[in-house]
Design a protein around this motif. Structure first.
Motif: not given
Length: 271
Positions: A244-265
Motif C-alpha cells: 500500500l505504501f508503494i501504491a501511494v508512492e506511485a500515486l504521488e509520482a502521477l500527481l506531483i511529477p513537478w515536485h523536486a522530490s520526484r525529479r531525476t538528477g
C-alpha cells in the motif's frame, strides 16, 4: 526507438540503484535470523527457522490468503474513508479560524486516546463484523491526513493568492488551481504515513473480536505457541503495508511529477 530504449534502460538502472541497499539490508537480517535459528541461540518455539516459516506459509496458504484479503479490504476501506474525512476537515480548518479553534483540539484529543482501549467499545457498538475494524483503521489514519492537509493548504504563498484574486479567480478556482496542487507534497507525505497506520488499525480491530483477518490468526498462533504461523502472519502484515505504501508512492509520482522530490538528477541528500 533508440531513445525509448535508453529511457527504459535509465529507469531500470535507477530502480536497481534505489533498491540494492534495502535488498542488502534485508539479506543481512535474513542471514542473522537463519543463523540464530540454526545455532538455536533462542529456542525454536520462540524463533523458528526461515524454513519452518516457509513450510507453514505453503501448507496453510489457503487459510492465510483468505485472512489476508479480509485485512487488506479493511485497511483499504478505512484508509479511503480517513482520506475523505481528513481532507474535508483539513479544508475546514485551513479556511476558517473558528473551525480551526474548535476542531483542532478535538482532533488532537481523539488522536491521543489509545486505540487499543476503544477497540472493545467499538465491538460493543458495531458488533463482531467488519465495521469496527474499518472504523479503527479510519481513526488511526485520520490524524496524519488532517495534519498534512492543513500544513499543505497553509503553505500557499499569500501573494500568489492575492494575484489570482486580482485576476478574477474565485475561492473555488483558487483552491482547485493553486491551493490544492500546492498542498499535494505535504498531503502525500501524510498519506504514506496514514496508509501504514491503517494496517495497524485494522489488525488492532481484529484483536478485539471477530473470526477473520490476520489479527485473528495472530491471536490463534500466539495462543497455540505456533511460532512459524506467528512469523508468517507478521510477514503478511508487513507485505500489506509495503504494497500500500508503494501504491501511494506511485500515486504521488502521477500527481506531483513537478515536485523536486520526484525529479531525476537532483541530489536531496549528502550521501
Amino acid at each position: 526507438m533508440r531513445g525509448s530504449g535508453r529511457t527504459l534502460d535509465a529507469r531500470l538502472f535507477r530502480a536497481l540503484e534505489a533498491s540494492w541497499r534495502p535488498v542488502l539490508l534485508l539479506a543481512a537480517v535474513f542471514g542473522a535470523w537463519w543463523l540464530v535459528a540454526w545455532r538455536e541461540y533462542v529456542p525454536r518455539y520462540l524463533v523458528p527457522s526461515p524454513t519452518d516459516v516457509y513450510d507453514t506459509m505453503t501448507t496453510q496458504w489457503p487459510m492465510l490468503y483468505r485472512h489476508t484479503l479480509v485485512t487488506l479490504y479493511e485497511t483499504v476501506v478505512g484508509f479511503v474513508v480517513a482520506v475523505l474525512l481528513g481532507l474535508l476537515t483539513a479544508v475546514a480548518i485551513a479556511y476558517s479560524r473558528t473551525l480551526d479553534k474548535a476542531l483542532y483540539p478535538i482532533v488532537l484529543f481523539a488522536q491521543v486516546i489509545p486505540k487499543i482501549a476503544i477497540a472493545p467499545l467499538l465491538v460493543v457498538w458495531f458488533g463482531l463484523g467488519i465495521a469496527p475494524k474499518i472504523t479503527l483503521a479510519t481513526l488511526i489514519a485520520f490524524f496524519p491526513v488532517v495534519v498534512s492537509g492543513v500544513a499543505g493548504l497553509r503553505s500557499t504563498d499569500p501573494e500568489l493568492l492575492d494575484l489570482s484574486a486580482t485576476m478574477g479567480a474565485g475561492p473555488w478556482r483558487a483552491f482547485r488551481k493553486i491551493r490544492f496542487p500546492n498542498s499535494l507534497p505535504h498531503l502525500m507525505a501524510g498519506l504514506k504515513v496514514a496508509v501504514t497506520l491503517a494496517v495497524v488499525g485494522a489488525v488492532v480491530g481484529e484483536f478485539a473480536g471477530g473470526s477473520d483477518g490476520l489479527g485473528h490468526v495472530l491471536q490463534l498462533a500466539n495462543g497455540n505457541l505456533d511460532a512459524p504461523l506467528l512469523f508468517a502472519d507478521l510477514i503478511l502484515m508487513s507485505l500489506i503495508g509495503i504494497a500500500l505504501f508503494i501504491a501511494v508512492e506511485a500515486l504521488e509520482a502521477l500527481l506531483i511529477p513537478w515536485h523536486a522530490s520526484r525529479r531525476t538528477g537532483i541530489r536531496l541528500t549528502t550521501s
